[in-house]
Structures are given as structure tokens and as C-alpha cells.
Design a protein around this motif. Structure first.
Motif, PDB file in Angstrom:
ATOM      1  N   VAL A 146     -40.971  22.370   6.465  1.00 56.72           N
ATOM      2  CA  VAL A 146     -39.758  23.187   6.356  1.00 56.72           C
ATOM      3  C   VAL A 146     -39.931  24.148   5.183  1.00 56.72           C
ATOM      4  CG1 VAL A 146     -37.277  23.174   5.936  1.00 56.72           C
ATOM      5  CG2 VAL A 146     -38.329  21.347   7.307  1.00 56.72           C
ATOM      6  N   THR A 147     -39.759  25.439   5.458  1.00 59.27           N
ATOM      7  CA  THR A 147     -39.881  26.442   4.395  1.00 59.27           C
ATOM      8  C   THR A 147     -38.548  27.057   3.995  1.00 59.27           C
ATOM      9  OG1 THR A 147     -40.354  28.143   6.052  1.00 59.27           O
ATOM     10  CG2 THR A 147     -42.243  27.065   4.999  1.00 59.27           C
ATOM     11  N   GLN A 148     -37.588  27.092   4.927  1.00 61.91           N
ATOM     12  CA  GLN A 148     -36.276  27.669   4.628  1.00 61.91           C
ATOM     13  C   GLN A 148     -35.202  26.866   5.350  1.00 61.91           C
ATOM     14  OE1 GLN A 148     -36.021  32.173   4.543  1.00 61.91           O
ATOM     15  NE2 GLN A 148     -37.920  31.962   5.681  1.00 61.91           N
ATOM     16  N   LEU A 149     -34.064  26.670   4.680  1.00 53.39           N
ATOM     17  CA  LEU A 149     -32.916  25.998   5.273  1.00 53.39           C
ATOM     18  C   LEU A 149     -31.677  26.851   5.041  1.00 53.39           C
ATOM     19  CD1 LEU A 149     -33.490  22.264   4.241  1.00 53.39           C
ATOM     20  CD2 LEU A 149     -33.483  23.175   6.578  1.00 53.39           C
ATOM     21  N   PHE A 150     -30.867  27.002   6.087  1.00 54.53           N
ATOM     22  CA  PHE A 150     -29.622  27.768   6.002  1.00 54.53           C
ATOM     23  C   PHE A 150     -28.491  26.883   6.530  1.00 54.53           C
ATOM     24  CE2 PHE A 150     -33.136  30.709   6.929  1.00 54.53           C
ATOM     25  CZ  PHE A 150     -33.126  31.457   5.750  1.00 54.53           C
ATOM     26  N   PRO A 151     -27.972  25.968   5.692  1.00 47.07           N
ATOM     27  CA  PRO A 151     -26.929  25.042   6.154  1.00 47.07           C
ATOM     28  C   PRO A 151     -25.693  25.740   6.707  1.00 47.07           C
ATOM     29  CG  PRO A 151     -27.820  24.334   4.037  1.00 47.07           C
ATOM     30  CD  PRO A 151     -28.357  25.712   4.293  1.00 47.07           C
ATOM     31  N   ASP A 152     -25.361  26.919   6.150  1.00 45.14           N
ATOM     32  CA  ASP A 152     -24.180  27.635   6.631  1.00 45.14           C
ATOM     33  C   ASP A 152     -24.386  28.217   8.020  1.00 45.14           C
ATOM     34  OD1 ASP A 152     -26.108  29.316   5.443  1.00 45.14           O
ATOM     35  OD2 ASP A 152     -24.645  30.933   5.224  1.00 45.14           O
ATOM     36  N   LYS A 153     -25.661  28.353   8.436  1.00 52.41           N
ATOM     37  CA  LYS A 153     -25.969  28.883   9.765  1.00 52.41           C
ATOM     38  C   LYS A 153     -26.557  27.811  10.679  1.00 52.41           C
ATOM     39  CE  LYS A 153     -26.850  33.567   8.041  1.00 52.41           C
ATOM     40  NZ  LYS A 153     -27.838  34.675   7.958  1.00 52.41           N
ATOM     41  N   ASP A 154     -26.622  26.552  10.195  1.00 50.06           N
ATOM     42  CA  ASP A 154     -27.143  25.437  10.989  1.00 50.06           C
ATOM     43  C   ASP A 154     -28.550  25.722  11.507  1.00 50.06           C
ATOM     44  OD1 ASP A 154     -24.813  24.015  10.636  1.00 50.06           O
ATOM     45  OD2 ASP A 154     -23.921  24.670  12.522  1.00 50.06           O
ATOM     46  N   SER A 155     -29.408  26.276  10.643  1.00 50.23           N
ATOM     47  CA  SER A 155     -30.743  26.649  11.100  1.00 50.23           C
ATOM     48  C   SER A 155     -31.723  26.652   9.939  1.00 50.23           C
ATOM     49  CB  SER A 155     -30.714  28.023  11.766  1.00 50.23           C
ATOM     50  OG  SER A 155     -30.329  29.019  10.840  1.00 50.23           O
ATOM     51  N   PHE A 168     -35.827  27.086  13.896  1.00 46.03           N
ATOM     52  CA  PHE A 168     -35.238  25.917  14.548  1.00 46.03           C
ATOM     53  C   PHE A 168     -33.741  25.866  14.257  1.00 46.03           C
ATOM     54  CE2 PHE A 168     -36.142  24.353  10.311  1.00 46.03           C
ATOM     55  CZ  PHE A 168     -35.092  23.482  10.018  1.00 46.03           C
ATOM     56  N   HIS A 169     -33.009  25.266  15.179  1.00 46.03           N
ATOM     57  CA  HIS A 169     -31.565  25.110  15.027  1.00 46.03           C
ATOM     58  C   HIS A 169     -31.233  23.660  14.737  1.00 46.03           C
ATOM     59  CE1 HIS A 169     -27.258  24.940  16.166  1.00 46.03           C
ATOM     60  NE2 HIS A 169     -27.244  26.199  15.787  1.00 46.03           N
ATOM     61  N   ASN A 175     -32.102  12.830  16.185  1.00 43.17           N
ATOM     62  CA  ASN A 175     -31.384  11.772  15.467  1.00 43.17           C
ATOM     63  C   ASN A 175     -30.440  12.335  14.396  1.00 43.17           C
ATOM     64  OD1 ASN A 175     -32.854   9.769  16.921  1.00 43.17           O
ATOM     65  ND2 ASN A 175     -34.582  10.099  15.532  1.00 43.17           N
ATOM     66  N   ASP A 176     -29.843  13.499  14.676  1.00 48.64           N
ATOM     67  CA  ASP A 176     -28.891  14.115  13.734  1.00 48.64           C
ATOM     68  C   ASP A 176     -29.484  14.221  12.335  1.00 48.64           C
ATOM     69  OD1 ASP A 176     -26.830  14.382  15.651  1.00 48.64           O
ATOM     70  OD2 ASP A 176     -26.279  12.283  15.382  1.00 48.64           O
ATOM     71  N   GLY A 177     -30.749  14.641  12.255  1.00 47.65           N
ATOM     72  CA  GLY A 177     -31.463  14.623  10.984  1.00 47.65           C
ATOM     73  C   GLY A 177     -31.399  15.894  10.165  1.00 47.65           C
ATOM     74  N   PHE A 178     -30.631  16.895  10.608  1.00 41.72           N
ATOM     75  CA  PHE A 178     -30.633  18.178   9.892  1.00 41.72           C
ATOM     76  C   PHE A 178     -30.221  18.013   8.433  1.00 41.72           C
ATOM     77  CE2 PHE A 178     -28.709  22.227   8.590  1.00 41.72           C
ATOM     78  CZ  PHE A 178     -29.753  23.103   8.871  1.00 41.72           C
ATOM     79  N   SER A 179     -29.217  17.179   8.177  1.00 44.66           N
ATOM     80  CA  SER A 179     -28.728  17.013   6.800  1.00 44.66           C
ATOM     81  C   SER A 179     -29.752  16.319   5.903  1.00 44.66           C
ATOM     82  CB  SER A 179     -27.423  16.216   6.802  1.00 44.66           C
ATOM     83  OG  SER A 179     -27.621  14.912   7.314  1.00 44.66           O
ATOM     84  N   ARG A 180     -30.741  15.649   6.497  1.00 43.77           N
ATOM     85  CA  ARG A 180     -31.763  14.952   5.706  1.00 43.77           C
ATOM     86  C   ARG A 180     -32.983  15.832   5.417  1.00 43.77           C
ATOM     87  NH1 ARG A 180     -30.618  11.172   9.676  1.00 43.77           N
ATOM     88  NH2 ARG A 180     -32.721  11.282  10.545  1.00 43.77           N
ATOM     89  N   LEU A 181     -33.031  16.995   6.028  1.00 46.79           N
ATOM     90  CA  LEU A 181     -34.160  17.891   5.795  1.00 46.79           C
ATOM     91  C   LEU A 181     -34.076  18.533   4.415  1.00 46.79           C
ATOM     92  CD1 LEU A 181     -34.493  19.775   9.200  1.00 46.79           C
ATOM     93  CD2 LEU A 181     -36.120  18.136   8.236  1.00 46.79           C
ATOM     94  N   ARG A 182     -35.226  18.758   3.835  1.00 48.17           N
ATOM     95  CA  ARG A 182     -35.344  19.471   2.573  1.00 48.17           C
ATOM     96  C   ARG A 182     -36.478  20.478   2.705  1.00 48.17           C
ATOM     97  NH1 ARG A 182     -31.396  17.051   2.490  1.00 48.17           N
ATOM     98  NH2 ARG A 182     -30.563  15.589   0.937  1.00 48.17           N
TER      99      ARG A 182
END
Length: 216
Positions: A146-155, A168-169, A175-182
Motif C-alpha cells: 500500500v502506497t497511498q490511503l484516502f479514508p475519506d474516499k474509501d480508496s 483499489f476501493h 474481511n472488511d480489512g480497509f480500516s486495518r491497512l496502513r
């Protein structure tokens, strides 16, 4: 309680937000859901929301459609919204379109529903293949970080071993893992071609030790 109307053997909820509920549109949605039910027998529930967030704007096709499909082991979420390019193109034909809408008042909403369910069918097909084992196992899927995360855009974006950027979206993270990504998280992913280029159809966070990865 199951909704057996129209051959739908599971609960179905249809809601309209800033859009007038029309019996013809509800019938169209039920027909589309019934087709999904015939294609994939393990659907447990389905919720469809049709909205017009810009109710007083008339350029382009303003309708947004969200489909939530509950299945054993998770939920599939499909969001369909008009693209800027499509809106710009359609707004250039505004005069002609207004004339046509007198005779076809539901064309815009029907098109949005059709496109959303087309995507739902494709996503269900991918899911069914994974369930059957037709898709590569996690051990042979390509790795990325993962190089970039945009929590406000869910992507976010991944970088592959050969240096390519992959969009990626949130809904693609298993497994609902988006919040665990860094930023820096190691993942395995399946790739597909999206409207804006390469994107990940599924992303799985890797927790095993000893995995090596270095982008070019």
C-alpha cells in the motif's frame, strides 16, 4: 421472511432517496434481482438504494445506485455513480435529451439500474469462481504494498513488484480489512481493468512472516 415475489427467495429492500418511487422502476429492480438469484443461489438478502443527490441539477444522468448483497461469509457492495466524463458528454446534448425525456421519463434511472446490476453480475461471477476454486489461490496471487490511503474516499493505491500503481476501493479489501491497512502494508491482490485503468478486484492483507517484496 423471504420475499418470493418474482422468484426472489430472500429478503429484498428497495429505497429511493431524493427520487420518486415508481412502480415501473421497482419492477425493473425486482427483475434484475431475480436474475441474480438464478445466477447465484446462495444470496441471503439484497438491499437496493436509488438516489439523486443533486435533485435540482439536470445535467447528465444524476442517478446513483447502491446494491448490497449479503452472502455466506460476507457482503458485496456495488456503487454506481455517473462519471464526470459521461456527465460532460451528456450535458452537451442537453437540448435533444430534454425533448426525448418527454417520451422516456425513466430512461436515466433505468440506465443507472442496468449498469449497476451489470456490475453486480460480474462481481458475483468472480465471487462464484473463487468459491469453486477456479481463481488462483492466495499463495500464487501477486504481492503489492500500500502506497497511498484516502479514508475519506474509501480508496487507495498499491505498488506492484514491477513498479505499477494499482487503484483499489474499500469494498475490494477482503474481511472488511480497509480500516486495518496502513501505508506499507503487504497485500496479495487480484487485478482487473477498470474504467480508469488497472484496479484490484480483491485485496487480502498478508499476516504471514518472512514474506519478501521489493518494488522495482
Amino acid at each position: 421472511m423471504k420475499n418470493t415475489e418474482g422468484g426472489i427467495p430472500f429478503p429484498l429492500q428497495i429505497t429511493f432517496r431524493n427520487a420518486e418511487a415508481q412502480p415501473q422502476v421497482e419492477s425493473l429492480i425486482r427483475a434484475e434481482v431475480a436474475r441474480l438469484a438464478k445466477f447465484y443461489k446462495r444470496i441471503m438478502a439484497c438491499r437496493v438504494a436509488v438516489g439523486n443527490p443533486h435533485r435540482h441539477h439536470h445535467e447528465g444522468n444524476p442517478y446513483h445506485v447502491r446494491i448490497d448483497i449479503t452472502m455466506p461469509g460476507g457482503e458485496l457492495v456495488i456503487r454506481h455513480a455517473p462519471t464526470r466524463r459521461g456527465t460532460a458528454r451528456q450535458s452537451g446534448e442537453l437540448g435533444m435529451r430534454k425533448h426525448l425525456e418527454i417520451r422516456e421519463p425513466h430512461k436515466g434511472i433505468r440506465m443507472a439500474i442496468h449498469e449497476a446490476f451489470k456490475e453486480a453480475g460480474r462481481r458475483l461471477q468472480d465471487y462464484a469462481r473463487r468459491q469453486r476454486g477456479d481463481v488462483k489461490s492466495i499463495d500464487v496471487l501477486p504481492r503489492a504494498r500500500v502506497t497511498q490511503l484516502f479514508p475519506d474516499k474509501d480508496s487507495g493505491f498499491l505498488i506492484t513488484a514491477d513498479g505499477r500503481d494499482i487503484y483499489f476501493h474499500k469494498d475490494s479489501v477482503l474481511n472488511d480489512g480497509f480500516s486495518r491497512l496502513r501505508v506499507g502494508s503487504l497485500v496479495a491482490f487480484a487485478e482487473e481493468q477498470g474504467d480508469r485503468g488497472p484496479q484490484a478486484s480483491s485485496v487480502r492483507i498478508l499476516r504471514r512472516h518472512g514474506l519478501q517484496f521489493a518494488a522495482a
